[in-house]
Design a protein around this motif. Structure first.
Motif, PDB file in Angstrom:
ATOM      1  N   ILE A  15       4.353  10.131  -6.916  1.00  0.00           N
ATOM      2  CA  ILE A  15       4.001   9.353  -6.066  1.00  0.00           C
ATOM      3  C   ILE A  15       2.880   9.779  -5.271  1.00  0.00           C
ATOM      4  O   ILE A  15       2.826  11.043  -4.393  1.00  0.00           O
ATOM      5  CB  ILE A  15       5.135   8.772  -5.309  1.00  0.00           C
ATOM      6  N   LEU A  16       1.749   8.984  -4.924  1.00  0.00           N
ATOM      7  CA  LEU A  16       0.589   9.542  -4.407  1.00  0.00           C
ATOM      8  C   LEU A  16       0.528   8.502  -3.031  1.00  0.00           C
ATOM      9  O   LEU A  16       0.271   9.001  -1.868  1.00  0.00           O
ATOM     10  CB  LEU A  16      -0.771   9.248  -5.119  1.00  0.00           C
ATOM     11  N   PHE A  36       1.193   1.177   4.791  1.00  0.00           N
ATOM     12  CA  PHE A  36       0.386   1.701   3.932  1.00  0.00           C
ATOM     13  C   PHE A  36       0.394   3.359   4.180  1.00  0.00           C
ATOM     14  O   PHE A  36       0.219   3.427   5.300  1.00  0.00           O
ATOM     15  CB  PHE A  36      -1.020   1.077   3.925  1.00  0.00           C
ATOM     16  N   MET A  37       0.734   3.959   3.038  1.00  0.00           N
ATOM     17  CA  MET A  37       0.888   5.502   3.478  1.00  0.00           C
ATOM     18  C   MET A  37       0.206   6.166   2.249  1.00  0.00           C
ATOM     19  O   MET A  37       0.441   5.790   1.102  1.00  0.00           O
ATOM     20  CB  MET A  37       2.294   5.777   3.578  1.00  0.00           C
ATOM     21  N   GLY A  48      -6.734   6.460  -1.243  1.00  0.00           N
ATOM     22  CA  GLY A  48      -6.210   5.325  -0.480  1.00  0.00           C
ATOM     23  C   GLY A  48      -7.203   4.074  -0.631  1.00  0.00           C
ATOM     24  O   GLY A  48      -6.694   3.066  -0.588  1.00  0.00           O
ATOM     25  N   ARG A  49      -8.432   4.431  -0.679  1.00  0.00           N
ATOM     26  CA  ARG A  49      -9.495   3.319  -0.870  1.00  0.00           C
ATOM     27  C   ARG A  49      -9.293   2.873  -2.274  1.00  0.00           C
ATOM     28  O   ARG A  49      -9.076   1.392  -2.328  1.00  0.00           O
ATOM     29  CB  ARG A  49     -11.220   3.892  -0.741  1.00  0.00           C
ATOM     30  N   THR A  50      -9.033   3.239  -3.174  1.00  0.00           N
ATOM     31  CA  THR A  50      -8.746   2.970  -4.566  1.00  0.00           C
ATOM     32  C   THR A  50      -7.520   1.912  -4.546  1.00  0.00           C
ATOM     33  O   THR A  50      -7.546   0.640  -5.180  1.00  0.00           O
ATOM     34  CB  THR A  50      -8.746   3.945  -5.642  1.00  0.00           C
ATOM     35  N   ALA A  51      -6.445   2.451  -4.207  1.00  0.00           N
ATOM     36  CA  ALA A  51      -5.226   1.933  -3.798  1.00  0.00           C
ATOM     37  C   ALA A  51      -5.297   0.283  -3.055  1.00  0.00           C
ATOM     38  O   ALA A  51      -4.765  -0.464  -3.675  1.00  0.00           O
ATOM     39  CB  ALA A  51      -3.974   2.678  -3.275  1.00  0.00           C
TER      40      ALA A  51
END
Length: 108
Positions: A15-16, A36-37, A48-51
């Motif tokens: 898990i990222l 958001f974590m 994070g940007r991609t997610a």
């Protein structure tokens, strides 16, 4: 009760990051990101940007993303991501009562 969506981002079963949002249906459906974590060891490498952008791509909708006034790194992150994603077509408001910055945009 409003629908809640949970997204968990993984790589090689690890898990990222995770993202929780709810759907505010009054008066116009709006997706609201409320948690958001990115796990600390995966930060600052674009995950994070991609997610966030992948989550935005899932729904043609109105969006709101809020950050606590004291979380300056989150404010900076979301301003940059939302600005890139929306081509700078978003509104930011400050809610003094809750001490939060809120960015609003649409993917419709």
């Amino acid at each position: 009760m409003e629908p809640v969506f949970h997204f968990i981002f993984r790589s090689n079963r690890r898990i990222l990051s995770w993202l929780f949002e709810n759907l505010d249906t009054d008066p116009d459906p709006t997706h609201v990101i409320y948690d958001f974590m990115i796990l600390k060891k995966y930060r600052r490498n674009g995950i994070g940007r991609t997610a966030a952008k992948q989550a935005f791509d899932l729904f043609k909708a109105n969006w709101k993303v809020a950050q606590m006034e004291s979380n300056t790194s989150a404010i900076s992150f979301w301003r940059k991501v939302i600005s890139e994603y929306s081509k700078n077509n978003y509104i930011e408001r400050y809610r003094k009562d809750s001490k939060k910055y809120i960015q609003e945009f649409s993917t419709k």
